[in-house]
Design an enzyme around this catalytic site. Sequence first.
Site: not given
Length: 234
Positions: A97, A99, A122, A173, A231
């Site tokens: 998580h 910001h 991709d 958020h 790839y």
Amino acid sequence: MSSKYKALKQECYEANMELDALNLVIYTFGNVSAVDREKKVFAIKPSGVPYEELKPEDIVILDFDNTVIEGEMRPSSDTKTHAFLYKNWENIGGIAHTHATYSVAWAQAQLDIPIFGTTHADHLTADIPCAPPMRDELIEGNYEHNTGIQILDCFKDKNLSYEEVPMVLIGNHGPFTWGKDAAKAVYNSKVLEEVAKMALLTKQINPEAPRMKDSLIKKHYERKHGKNAYYGQN
């Protein structure tokens, strides 16, 4: 560090330090967790500890019911969200998580990030979803736990698979990402941030920019992830 969770703590520590190294966090506003499915525990960064002071032994170990198993510090304020996702999504091994600026900007705009180009394709074939702002009754309740509910509800409403779409924006958020381990969760956070930046610039250059056509989305995703992927060197 004499602990049976030493390896898990180290994995979590390294992923958190990578989050900082990639400039995805502001001060202490971010966290990564890593799970051990056999032991039914996860490791997470302690709350509010500056990255330059963080040590592997500071990492907190909890079970999926948020009970601290090992650690002297208070775990991240987002711990209950991580626990909820681990409990409900059995095939994820790490959660991040942040910001980060561009990801948060889209979350604050309460908009999905359209799939405009091959960098996005991709990694996933869908727009990056933005969950609606949390309902009042959930805000007033067990907020961090309810953030997990908010994420699951978003994926259910949009008919998305958490294994195919390893990232989400929380309205007002910011982003959560996940992957097969903590390092992959951090990787997906960086991808999300760069795709968010590219999409913003795309909209600034051409507000009417069209979504990428399906045939090109399919081609780019499958050359990396399809049964005949070509790839890389594997």
